[in-house]
Design a protein around this motif. Structure first.
Motif, PDB file in Angstrom:
ATOM      1  N   THR A  68       4.112  -4.325  -6.500  1.00  6.58           N
ATOM      2  CA  THR A  68       3.235  -3.420  -5.762  1.00  6.58           C
ATOM      3  C   THR A  68       3.884  -2.832  -4.515  1.00  6.58           C
ATOM      4  N   ILE A  69       3.816  -1.519  -4.398  1.00  6.02           N
ATOM      5  CA  ILE A  69       4.102  -0.825  -3.146  1.00  6.02           C
ATOM      6  C   ILE A  69       2.791  -0.182  -2.705  1.00  6.02           C
TER       7      ILE A  69
ATOM      8  N   GLY B 196       8.842   5.820  -1.401  1.00  4.59           N
ATOM      9  CA  GLY B 196       9.463   5.410  -2.651  1.00  4.59           C
ATOM     10  C   GLY B 196      10.826   4.776  -2.495  1.00  4.59           C
ATOM     11  N   ARG B 197      11.095   4.146  -1.368  1.00  4.79           N
ATOM     12  CA  ARG B 197      12.425   3.578  -1.124  1.00  4.79           C
ATOM     13  C   ARG B 197      12.565   2.132  -1.609  1.00  4.79           C
ATOM     14  N   SER B 198      11.465   1.506  -2.001  1.00  6.76           N
ATOM     15  CA  SER B 198      11.545   0.115  -2.443  1.00  6.76           C
ATOM     16  C   SER B 198      11.086  -0.052  -3.885  1.00  6.76           C
ATOM     17  N   THR B 199      11.189   1.019  -4.654  1.00  6.00           N
ATOM     18  CA  THR B 199      10.867   0.951  -6.071  1.00  6.00           C
ATOM     19  C   THR B 199      11.752   1.935  -6.805  1.00  6.00           C
TER      20      THR B 199
ATOM     21  N   MET C 182      -4.001  -3.055   0.312  1.00  4.69           N
ATOM     22  CA  MET C 182      -4.059  -2.590  -1.072  1.00  4.69           C
ATOM     23  C   MET C 182      -3.379  -1.223  -1.150  1.00  4.69           C
ATOM     24  N   PRO C 183      -2.940  -0.817  -2.334  1.00  7.98           N
ATOM     25  CA  PRO C 183      -2.257   0.483  -2.450  1.00  7.98           C
ATOM     26  C   PRO C 183      -3.181   1.643  -2.142  1.00  7.98           C
TER      27      PRO C 183
END
Length: 621
Positions: free
Chosen positions: A120-121, A184-187, A420-421
């Motif tokens: 989860t991100i 989006g840097r950790s997925t 939560m996202p």
């Protein structure tokens, strides 16, 4: 994400060379007969990327076989995960689970579920929105922009193995700490992820000397979250500088981007707190980093971009005496006088947090909080007296009552529950102090802000001034953008309409009416951001809270440091192993988003050579 920032405290302990898990490292015996986990040599003449145009993905014949993944997992000691997206519980298919879906929709947001999930991100659109938790889920849930495999790192050896395996097998590698990532840097689709979430050790050192610093410090692990440290602050009565959101990791991407906070005007930014750190670099080596040892990494990794130069495992950071913070809440219609007063507060070491939101075409709300460290309630009241008087004179009835003074940490125990996202999209801007020094320029600046709010975008301003003097040692040995040093306000501009319910496939429910495309909505949003950029030509942007499509991001995010950062990146990682959007050297690669995603800059696609920044010989590969 919550915007009220606090501080932390660490417990006394004995200083060690490493945390115990940092002493567990990859050995020569591990490498025998296993070339996939061999170390790299960044100084070799062959140390560059010579692979195919795109990183290897699950559909490619070069992708490791099931047996090879099994061997890799056995070498890790069983810490390799292959998780499915949580939202799969809501979709027809083998993973459907009505009870779990209901839990995700009703209860998970009040628990640790999303924070402790390996995939989860906290921004769905960056993943591609391919498996959103929804009560009316239709279609198929796919992995989308989530990694395929995750290494649950609990030792340095785990990280070294992941780095070496990904580099040697040409697999995309990403780093995830807490999931507080808005770009989006950790997925990444088809990636192997290093998850540093459970690296949570700390030790407090009451008297420590390193270079020009002498006094209290703490050794902290990369996975420690703010809520955990606040609890130690309450227990041990010592102050440190950390982010304010409960589950934000203090020693990962936050310090890599600078890390603004409620004490920026008093103690400096997050990156100003680090005196030394440990890191695994792209060659798989474990290194100690100080202003004098591996000084290039010390410069680059403190302000110069996250997920770019290595995987930070722990750091030695500054500790301060307990700090009282006096807070003054204020709500009224009208903001110009308030903003013009901001330098008075920041010069006193304080921070201002404000929101302006349009309610109707001619109705707006404004709220703000003054936070003044080591200032008594009576001193705080006197400081803002002239502002309150001026507001009363123009018909805004505000009362300058005696404010509350509290400890710099929350007294109640925290559990880190409640994230939560979401799907917020926003841009940011660092406003130079010079825009306050001339009334004509200030009026033009305020007019741009007002026009942007009138267009329907929410403004969130944080006034602080983390000057070189405030930051202290190690100062200019870090790469935090010079724009931060001359700034007086960092502001976010939120566009909630870009991801209205289910627009483009995102959100909790189908739209009840046609939604504008992301491309159309973003073009409008960016046109108003251009008004802000035009009003602040000497300004920049904060990449941790910035637009991943920021025009001229190199200068906006990194200022005059960008050229040097690219040199360090290419010297330390000639393979292009570490990659994240809008980070130094990232021009060499591009994510080819599946179906183009209506222009949404997600990570749902293979990472491929862009043709930019490669030498002629490399482009022919």
């Amino acid at each position: 994400m919550r915007w009220f920032f606090f501080l932390l405290l660490l417990a006394p302990a004995t200083l060690a060379v490493n945390f115990p898990w940092e002493s567990v490292q990859l050995s020569k015996s591990d490498l025998v007969g296993y070339p996939d986990i061999a170390f790299g040599d960044a100084t070799s003449s062959n140390a560059t990327y010579h692979g195919p145009r795109c990183k290897v993905g699950p559909v490619d014949p070069e992708w490791p076989t099931a047996d090879e993944w099994t061997r890799f997992n056995e070498t890790l000691g069983g810490s390799l995960l292959k998780p499915i997206p949580p939202g799969a519980a809501c979709y027809p298919g083998p993973n459907y689970d009505a009870a779990k879906c209901t839990y995700l929709l009703t209860t998970a947001a009040f628990s640790r579920f999303y924070s402790d999930d390996p995939l989860t991100i906290l921004t769905d659109w960056a993943q591609g929105g391919t498996c959103v938790v929804s009560p009316v889920a239709t279609g198929n849930c796919t992995q989308g922009g989530y990694p395929v495999y995750v290494v649950n790192a609990t030792t340095v050896r785990d990280i070294q193995l992941a780095v070496n395996f990904a580099r040697n097998r040409n697999i995309r590698l990403v780093i995830k700490n807490t999931g507080h990532d808005f770009g989006g840097r950790s997925t990444g689709a088809g990636a192997l992820s290093i998850w540093t979430h459970y690296l949570k050790d700390f030790e407090y050192i009451p008297d420590y000397e390193i270079d020009r610093h002498r006094g209290q410090v703490a050794r902290v692990s990369a996975g420690i979250e703010a809520w955990e440290l606040w609890n130690y602050m309450d227990k041990h009565n010592t102050t440190m500088v950390v982010p304010g959101g409960d589950t934000v990791g203090a020693y990962g991407g936050w310090i890599a981007g600078g890390g603004h906070n409620s004490l920026s005007s008093y103690y400096g930014h997050g990156s100003d707190q680090v005196l030394a750190f440990q890191v695994v670099t792209a060659d798989g080596r474990y290194r100690s980093v100080t202003p004098h040892q591996n000084a290039d990494l010390f410069f680059a990794m403190l302000g110069g971009g996250g997920s770019t130069y290595g995987v930070l495992t722990s750091a030695i950071v500054k500790v301060y005496p307990p700090t009282q913070v006096t807070s003054l809440p204020l709500s009224f219609q009208g903001v110009r006088l308030y903003q013009f007063f901001a330098p008075t507060v920041t010069d006193a070491g304080g921070t201002l947090y404000s929101y302006v939101t349009r309610i109707t075409n001619d109705s707006y709300t404004f709220t703000t909080t003054f936070e003044l460290p080591n200032t008594s309630p009576s001193q705080a009241q006197a400081l803002v007296a002239s502002l309150f008087s001026a507001l009363n004179q123009i018909g805004i009835p505000v009362n300058n009552t005696l404010p509350q003074s509290t400890a710099s940490f929350a007294p109640a125990a925290r559990t880190g529950a409640g994230d939560m996202p979401g799907n917020t999209y926003f841009g940011s801007r660092i406003f130079p102090r010079a825009n306050w020094d001339n009334e004509t320029i200030f009026n033009a600046t305020f007019a741009a802000i007002r026009e942007t709010v009138e267009a329907g975008y929410t403004f969130h301003g944080i006034n602080h001034a983390a000057t070189d003097k405030v930051a202290g040692y190690p100062g200019n040995t870090t790469s935090i953008s010079p724009i931060w040093r001359n700034g007086l306000m960092h502001a976010d501009f939120f566009d909630y309409s870009l991801f209205a319910p289910a627009a483009g496939g995102f959100g909790p429910a189908p739209p009840t009416e046609p939604q504008p495309s992301f491309k159309t909505g973003y073009a409008k949003f960016n046109s108003y951001m251009d008004l802000i950029r035009k009003a602040t030509p000497a300004g920049g942007a904060y990449y941790n809270e910035g637009d991943v499509q920021e025009p001229g991001w190199q200068a906006a995010f990194f200022g005059g440091n960008y050229g040097r950062l690219v040199q360090i990146k290419r010297a330390r990682d000639p393979w292009g192993l570490f990659w994240a959007p809008t980070m130094p050297g990232s021009e060499r690669w591009v994510v080819e988003v599946e179906g183009k995603g209506d222009g949404v800059p997600s990570q749902n696609g293979p990472l491929c050579k862009s043709g930019s920044g490669w030498g002629e010989e490399e482009r022919k590969e």
